[in-house]
Write a protein that holds these residues in place. Structure first.
Motif, PDB file in Angstrom:
ATOM      1  N   PRO A 258     -25.709  23.216 -39.017  1.00  0.00           N
ATOM      2  CA  PRO A 258     -24.462  23.701 -39.993  1.00  0.00           C
ATOM      3  C   PRO A 258     -24.423  23.013 -41.361  1.00  0.00           C
ATOM      4  CG  PRO A 258     -23.625  22.729 -37.997  1.00  0.00           C
ATOM      5  CD  PRO A 258     -25.213  22.825 -37.754  1.00  0.00           C
ATOM      6  N   ALA A 259     -24.699  21.706 -41.151  1.00  0.00           N
ATOM      7  CA  ALA A 259     -24.494  20.870 -42.172  1.00  0.00           C
ATOM      8  C   ALA A 259     -25.431  21.160 -43.331  1.00  0.00           C
ATOM      9  CB  ALA A 259     -24.484  19.341 -42.258  1.00  0.00           C
ATOM     10  N   VAL A 260     -26.780  20.989 -42.866  1.00  0.00           N
ATOM     11  CA  VAL A 260     -27.798  21.469 -43.481  1.00  0.00           C
ATOM     12  C   VAL A 260     -27.669  22.941 -44.316  1.00  0.00           C
ATOM     13  CG1 VAL A 260     -30.305  21.913 -43.612  1.00  0.00           C
ATOM     14  CG2 VAL A 260     -29.545  20.080 -42.313  1.00  0.00           C
ATOM     15  N   GLY A 261     -27.129  23.811 -43.160  1.00  0.00           N
ATOM     16  CA  GLY A 261     -26.968  25.175 -44.073  1.00  0.00           C
ATOM     17  C   GLY A 261     -26.023  24.951 -45.301  1.00  0.00           C
TER      18      GLY A 261
ATOM     19  N   TYR B   8     -40.605  35.027 -43.120  1.00  0.00           N
ATOM     20  CA  TYR B   8     -40.173  33.844 -43.168  1.00  0.00           C
ATOM     21  C   TYR B   8     -39.825  33.337 -41.868  1.00  0.00           C
ATOM     22  CZ  TYR B   8     -37.221  29.668 -44.346  1.00  0.00           C
ATOM     23  OH  TYR B   8     -36.653  28.228 -44.412  1.00  0.00           O
ATOM     24  N   LEU B   9     -38.966  33.886 -41.306  1.00  0.00           N
ATOM     25  CA  LEU B   9     -38.435  33.279 -40.010  1.00  0.00           C
ATOM     26  C   LEU B   9     -39.477  33.253 -38.995  1.00  0.00           C
ATOM     27  CD1 LEU B   9     -35.335  35.911 -39.677  1.00  0.00           C
ATOM     28  CD2 LEU B   9     -35.208  33.401 -40.003  1.00  0.00           C
ATOM     29  N   GLY B  10     -40.396  34.144 -39.110  1.00  0.00           N
ATOM     30  CA  GLY B  10     -41.685  33.897 -38.361  1.00  0.00           C
ATOM     31  C   GLY B  10     -42.514  32.590 -38.424  1.00  0.00           C
ATOM     32  N   ILE B  11     -42.820  32.522 -39.796  1.00  0.00           N
ATOM     33  CA  ILE B  11     -43.541  31.231 -40.202  1.00  0.00           C
ATOM     34  C   ILE B  11     -42.944  29.783 -39.918  1.00  0.00           C
ATOM     35  CG2 ILE B  11     -44.864  30.007 -42.078  1.00  0.00           C
ATOM     36  CD1 ILE B  11     -45.503  32.873 -42.953  1.00  0.00           C
ATOM     37  N   PHE B  12     -41.649  29.856 -40.464  1.00  0.00           N
ATOM     38  CA  PHE B  12     -41.321  28.502 -40.482  1.00  0.00           C
ATOM     39  C   PHE B  12     -40.079  28.354 -39.326  1.00  0.00           C
ATOM     40  CE2 PHE B  12     -42.549  29.339 -44.602  1.00  0.00           C
ATOM     41  CZ  PHE B  12     -43.427  28.284 -45.194  1.00  0.00           C
ATOM     42  N   PRO B  13     -38.867  28.528 -39.409  1.00  0.00           N
ATOM     43  CA  PRO B  13     -37.954  28.390 -38.250  1.00  0.00           C
ATOM     44  C   PRO B  13     -38.520  28.579 -36.765  1.00  0.00           C
ATOM     45  CG  PRO B  13     -36.878  29.717 -39.886  1.00  0.00           C
ATOM     46  CD  PRO B  13     -38.454  29.860 -40.218  1.00  0.00           C
TER      47      PRO B  13
ATOM     48  N   ILE C 186     -30.083  38.817 -44.129  1.00  0.00           N
ATOM     49  CA  ILE C 186     -30.832  39.798 -44.808  1.00  0.00           C
ATOM     50  C   ILE C 186     -31.719  40.692 -43.760  1.00  0.00           C
ATOM     51  CG2 ILE C 186     -32.738  39.919 -46.269  1.00  0.00           C
ATOM     52  CD1 ILE C 186     -32.081  37.416 -47.661  1.00  0.00           C
ATOM     53  N   GLY C 187     -32.122  40.072 -42.718  1.00  0.00           N
ATOM     54  CA  GLY C 187     -32.968  40.749 -41.886  1.00  0.00           C
ATOM     55  C   GLY C 187     -32.352  41.884 -41.252  1.00  0.00           C
ATOM     56  N   VAL C 188     -31.172  41.584 -40.562  1.00  0.00           N
ATOM     57  CA  VAL C 188     -30.309  42.251 -39.883  1.00  0.00           C
ATOM     58  C   VAL C 188     -29.584  43.611 -40.507  1.00  0.00           C
ATOM     59  CG1 VAL C 188     -30.271  40.841 -37.956  1.00  0.00           C
ATOM     60  CG2 VAL C 188     -28.345  40.936 -39.782  1.00  0.00           C
ATOM     61  N   HIS C 189     -29.615  43.148 -41.853  1.00  0.00           N
ATOM     62  CA  HIS C 189     -29.023  44.049 -42.690  1.00  0.00           C
ATOM     63  C   HIS C 189     -29.983  45.379 -42.996  1.00  0.00           C
ATOM     64  CE1 HIS C 189     -26.725  45.779 -46.223  1.00  0.00           C
ATOM     65  NE2 HIS C 189     -27.737  46.070 -46.789  1.00  0.00           N
ATOM     66  N   ALA C 190     -31.233  45.347 -42.700  1.00  0.00           N
ATOM     67  CA  ALA C 190     -32.268  46.255 -42.842  1.00  0.00           C
ATOM     68  C   ALA C 190     -32.959  46.649 -41.425  1.00  0.00           C
ATOM     69  CB  ALA C 190     -33.588  45.787 -43.505  1.00  0.00           C
ATOM     70  N   TYR C 191     -32.853  45.769 -40.259  1.00  0.00           N
ATOM     71  CA  TYR C 191     -33.276  46.274 -38.929  1.00  0.00           C
ATOM     72  C   TYR C 191     -32.342  45.599 -38.284  1.00  0.00           C
ATOM     73  CZ  TYR C 191     -37.611  46.582 -42.040  1.00  0.00           C
ATOM     74  OH  TYR C 191     -38.649  47.025 -42.905  1.00  0.00           O
TER      75      TYR C 191
ATOM     76  N   SER D 128     -32.181  29.565 -41.699  1.00  0.00           N
ATOM     77  CA  SER D 128     -32.504  30.804 -41.010  1.00  0.00           C
ATOM     78  C   SER D 128     -31.439  31.773 -41.239  1.00  0.00           C
ATOM     79  CB  SER D 128     -33.048  30.405 -39.516  1.00  0.00           C
ATOM     80  OG  SER D 128     -31.947  29.904 -38.811  1.00  0.00           O
ATOM     81  N   PHE D 129     -30.177  31.257 -41.223  1.00  0.00           N
ATOM     82  CA  PHE D 129     -29.175  32.030 -41.181  1.00  0.00           C
ATOM     83  C   PHE D 129     -28.881  33.134 -42.091  1.00  0.00           C
ATOM     84  CE2 PHE D 129     -27.632  28.147 -38.510  1.00  0.00           C
ATOM     85  CZ  PHE D 129     -27.383  28.795 -37.562  1.00  0.00           C
ATOM     86  N   THR D 130     -29.491  32.510 -43.373  1.00  0.00           N
ATOM     87  CA  THR D 130     -29.368  33.278 -44.374  1.00  0.00           C
ATOM     88  C   THR D 130     -30.338  34.465 -44.352  1.00  0.00           C
ATOM     89  OG1 THR D 130     -28.637  31.654 -46.010  1.00  0.00           O
ATOM     90  CG2 THR D 130     -29.893  33.356 -47.056  1.00  0.00           C
TER      91      THR D 130
END
Length: 320
Positions: A254-257, A221-226, A28-33, A22-24
């Motif tokens: 963080p490890a999974v990230g 994506y953030l809404g459906i999965f994380p 991307i999301g906050v770069h636009a909104y 979700s961090f990625t």
């Protein structure tokens, strides 16, 4: 509640995989909104997805006043408040420091569970698991990250408060163990979306922001999965294995990230990342070992009539 098996460990890793990725997409999301629009947007999408799922499954809604109050507080403490506070905190602090601060979640949950529950007492295994998990996170992001502590106190406190909110929320969610999981998740996400959406609409006025396809897809994506599917998994795992087990995913995230970065972005992880993942997995495994566990007597079981957290969540009805 049962001891975690292969299925529970697999779902815990899946939950960490979704949250780690979700961090990625948040970036991307906050770069636009704005962060508030991204948070409100993902909650709104998640609520719609869960309501559709509930309709297909013909899932019932939570039953009883205690259950509805529990869904409200899980929405507030487990979604609305931490989503905003983490976004606010990470505007000024590094992601590595945020990861260390978020590792407070398992520590806080295990400690609180010892005092407010009857079936998730602090054990030697859990204590060792917390220690190993914390060490693993520090090894992963680098001990030098700790030098940033205290430099931006307000933003660090925001992340710490979010972590404590997550811990309390996971314990409150125990009250939903016998409730319909899909329906409960749909109600929780609806409450959370209603809490943030008015602020996003009136403060940030998203209609004045330019349309961005990448940002919109990220929110989707953030809404459906994380957010959506993750909420369902949280309720399932808490009911099956307990809150103390579920919150260990905060060490895995963080490890999974790092792993997601390797698979998607071809970012080669450092040897310390592999070591850290091993330490974290060992910590989660050790936390489930029962060292010299005493047999619970029938008398003790008979005296346990309800979850000690439940009366806290019961709304006053005006009766004595």
């Amino acid at each position: 509640m049962t001891r975690p098996g292969i299925r529970e460990f697999a779902l815990l890793f899946l939950l960490a995989l979704m949250w780690g990725s979700s961090f990625t997409f948040i970036k991307i999301g906050v770069h636009a909104y704005s962060p508030l629009v991204v948070a409100a947007g993902r909650l709104s999408v998640a609520a719609l997805v869960l309501w559709a799922f509930a309709f297909i499954r013909k899932s019932d809604l939570p039953k009883g006043r205690r259950a509805w109050w529990s869904t409200f507080f899980v929405a507030l403490l487990g979604n609305a408040i931490p989503f905003f506070l983490i976004s606010y905190g990470e505007t000024e602090i590094d992601a590595g420091l945020a990861a260390i601060l978020m590792s407070v979640v398992p520590l806080t949950t295990v400690a609180l569970a010892h005092f407010v529950t009857h079936d998730e007492k602090l054990s030697t295994g859990k204590a060792l698991g917390v220690v190993l998990g914390t060490i693993g996170v520090i090894v992963l992001v680098g001990p030098e990250t700790l030098t940033g502590l205290g430099g931006q106190l307000v933003f660090q406190l925001a992340v710490l408060i979010a972590a404590v909110c997550y811990a309390i929320s996971s314990l409150v969610a125990r009250n939903l163990r016998d409730q319909p999981r899909v329906g409960s998740a749909a109600v929780i996400l609806t409450f959370a979306a209603l809490m943030l959406s008015p602020f996003a609409l009136f403060v940030d006025q998203p209609w004045n922001m330019g349309w961005d396809i990448d940002g919109a897809l990220s929110i989707l994506y953030l809404g459906i999965f994380p957010t959506g599917i993750a909420m369902f998994l949280i309720l399932y795992l808490i009911a099956r294995a307990g809150a103390s087990f579920v919150v260990f995913n905060n060490y895995l995230v963080p490890a999974v990230g790092v792993m997601v970065g390797f698979l998607v972005l071809q970012e080669v992880p450092q040897p310390t990342s592999v070591i850290a993942l091993g330490v974290i997995l060992a910590g989660i495994a050790v936390s489930q070992i029962r060292f010299g566990r005493k047999t619970v007597r029938d008398k003790d079981v008979a005296e346990i009539e309800c979850d000690p957290v439940a009366p806290i969540m019961t709304a006053p009805d005006g009766k004595k």
